[in-house]
Design an enzyme around this catalytic site. Structure first.
Site, PDB file in Angstrom:
ATOM      1  CG  ASP A 174      -1.074  -8.023  -5.603  1.00  0.00           C
ATOM      2  OD1 ASP A 174      -2.050  -7.273  -5.812  1.00  0.00           O
ATOM      3  OD2 ASP A 174      -0.933  -9.116  -6.168  1.00  0.00           O
ATOM      4  CG  ASP A 372      -5.576  -3.761  -7.637  1.00  0.00           C
ATOM      5  OD1 ASP A 372      -5.072  -4.328  -6.637  1.00  0.00           O
ATOM      6  OD2 ASP A 372      -5.253  -4.026  -8.802  1.00  0.00           O
TER       7      ASP A 372
END
Length: 491
Positions: A174, A372
């Site tokens: 993440d 991301d």
């Protein structure tokens, strides 16, 4: 005769130079079309439904047999990186339902990131918020959603070791969060995971963090019990993890290990976290794994989510020489996100007309573009999305259209094709451009041959380059030199 013989020689020399110059230009000029392999994409989509992941016994045994030695923070670490489909069998029986499930998680993920940014821009501290009560449905336990439906949709896993002796765990990557955490015994409430739950009593390097420590004071939400630091990480859907904040040894396969990494030891983990043992926080904040091990760079290559193959997550490996580079930018209001200097796109080899500075971040921290790994579909400000989509549609009038699916409004019926020529799409970063493979922007949404243009608009000022567009490309974050590198076919 002597003078006349010079003419053809000089002409030939001029012609050769002209041909060489023209050839050089053509090699570097943007291509107008590229090929989408429809059959291959559909075969891969069908395969992931029937794929039964095999245990990675040899890999795990190799890691378990690795010598335990301490590495310096400048060492190069490399660990395998897997898509979720290669580790856990999907419960979906048709591909469209799998896609809809992914897109639903993805929308929640994006909502969480934009909410996190908005709180930072408004100066609201996370400690002022409380998790909402959530009802955990029994059927959710069969859905391998990692790190909550809103933050870290859990599409990609790495396997790392925790403790001494090292125990191996699958952890979710993440780049949109900082805190690394793992489920720990004793559990007051732990969700189902593939590996045995970590037992701190079996590790000689487990050490609680004191309440007065720098690590404890850096947490967004913390508390104190008997002089020991407690942490809480909450997510937008009401999921959360609570436990002791500790330091432990983290090992990276055969590459080595680092002592004293601060991480959460979660004893109460509520929500749709089913699957991995925890989460690797790779954001840019002081408590992220990358910051704690003082990594000068890190990189990953995301394989296709419908593929059973794997790649690597690397630390301190630097940029490859053929990288398309862009500035790595920082937002003064939030240090977690990795902003990149995107300046525009081209479709079919032609620049898409956009207002100058559309993707710039302003002085208040609004706007900008982040990279991301947890977001799937690239989100663009509505004005930018409309311009990109319209440019693509204009060049695909010969393709049969299909109805939109979920957040996709531009879809095509390619059921009668095995392959098709489509316009190229490229990201521009100043003077450099990154050409995307066709399969990174036209993706199947069912098993019958409907493909959709894999971008979506957002009403937020924040744009996000998602993992569908990153697949097959090594994305490198050169933290020491503030650059982001994109290297196609370096998995």
């Amino acid at each position: 005769m002597a003078s006349s013989s010079k003419f053809p020689v000089s002409f030939l020399f001029f012609f050769s130079l002209s041909f060489l110059f023209t050839s050089t230009l053509s090699r570097h000029s943007p291509q107008a079309t590229t090929t989408l392999d429809v059959s291959s994409s559909l075969e891969q989509a069908q395969h992931i439904l029937s794929f039964d992941p095999q245990s990675l016994t040899s890999f795990v045994q190799a890691q378990s047999a690795a010598p335990f030695f301490n590495s310096s923070s400048s060492s190069v670490f490399s660990i395998p990186l897997h898509s979720r489909g290669s580790l856990r069998k999907t419960h979906h029986t048709d591909y469209k339902s799998l896609v809809l499930s992914r897109l639903d998680r993805d929308s929640s993920r994006v909502d969480s990131l934009t909410t996190k940014l908005q709180l930072a821009l408004n100066g609201v501290k996370k400690s002022e918020l409380r998790p909402l009560p959530t009802e955990i449905r029994p059927e959710a336990l069969s859905t391998p959603v990692i790190s909550g439906t809103s933050q870290g949709s859990g599409e990609y896993f790495s396997r790392i070791g925790v403790g001494n002796p090292s125990k191996q765990f699958y952890m979710v990557l993440d780049t949109g969060s900082d805190i690394t955490w793992i489920q720990c015994e004793p559990c007051s409430d732990c969700y189902q995971q593939s590996d045995p739950i970590f037992n701190p009593s079996g590790s000689s390097t487990y050490s609680p963090v004191s309440c007065g420590s720098r690590q404890c004071s850096s947490l967004e939400v913390s508390a104190c019990r008997s002089g020991k630091c407690l942490y809480q990480v909450s997510y937008g859907d009401g999921s959360y993890t609570v436990g002791d904040f500790v330091t432990e040894t983290v090992s990276f396969g055969n590459s080595g290990n680092i002592n004293g990494v601060a991480l959460g030891c979660g004893h109460d983990n509520e929500g749709l976290f089913v699957g991995a043992a925890g989460l690797l926080g790779l954001g840019g904040g002081p408590l992220s794994l990358t910051s704690q091990i003082k990594a000068t760079s890190f990189s990953y290559c995301l394989v296709n989510r419908d593929s059973a193959s794997s790649s690597t997550l690397d630390f301190n490996s630097g940029l490859t020489s053929d990288s398309v580079t862009a500035p790595l930018l920082r937002n003064q209001k939030i240090d977690t996100f990795y902003y990149v200097g995107l300046t525009g796109f081209s479709v079919g080899g032609q620049p898409v007309q956009l207002p100058t500075g559309l993707f710039d971040m302003d002085a208040s921290g609004k706007g900008g573009v982040i990279v991301d790994c947890g977001t799937a579909v690239t989100r663009l400000q509505t004005q930018a999305y409309n311009a990109l989509r319209d440019a693509f549609v204009k060049l695909t009038h010969d393709l049969p259209t299909a109805s939109g699916v979920a957040l996709f409004d531009t879809c095509y019926d390619l059921s009668s094709r095995t392959s098709v020529r489509v316009p190229t799409v490229a990201f521009h970063f100043g003077g450099q451009s990154l050409d995307l493979p066709a399969k990174n922007y036209l993706i199947p949404v069912d098993s019958s041959g409907v493909f959709c243009f894999a971008f979506a608009p957002t009403s937020s000022s924040l744009s996000i380059i998602g993992n569908v567009q990153q697949q097959g490309t090594r994305v490198s974050f050169d933290l020491a030199n503030n650059k982001v590198g994109f290297s196609p076919r370096k998995c």
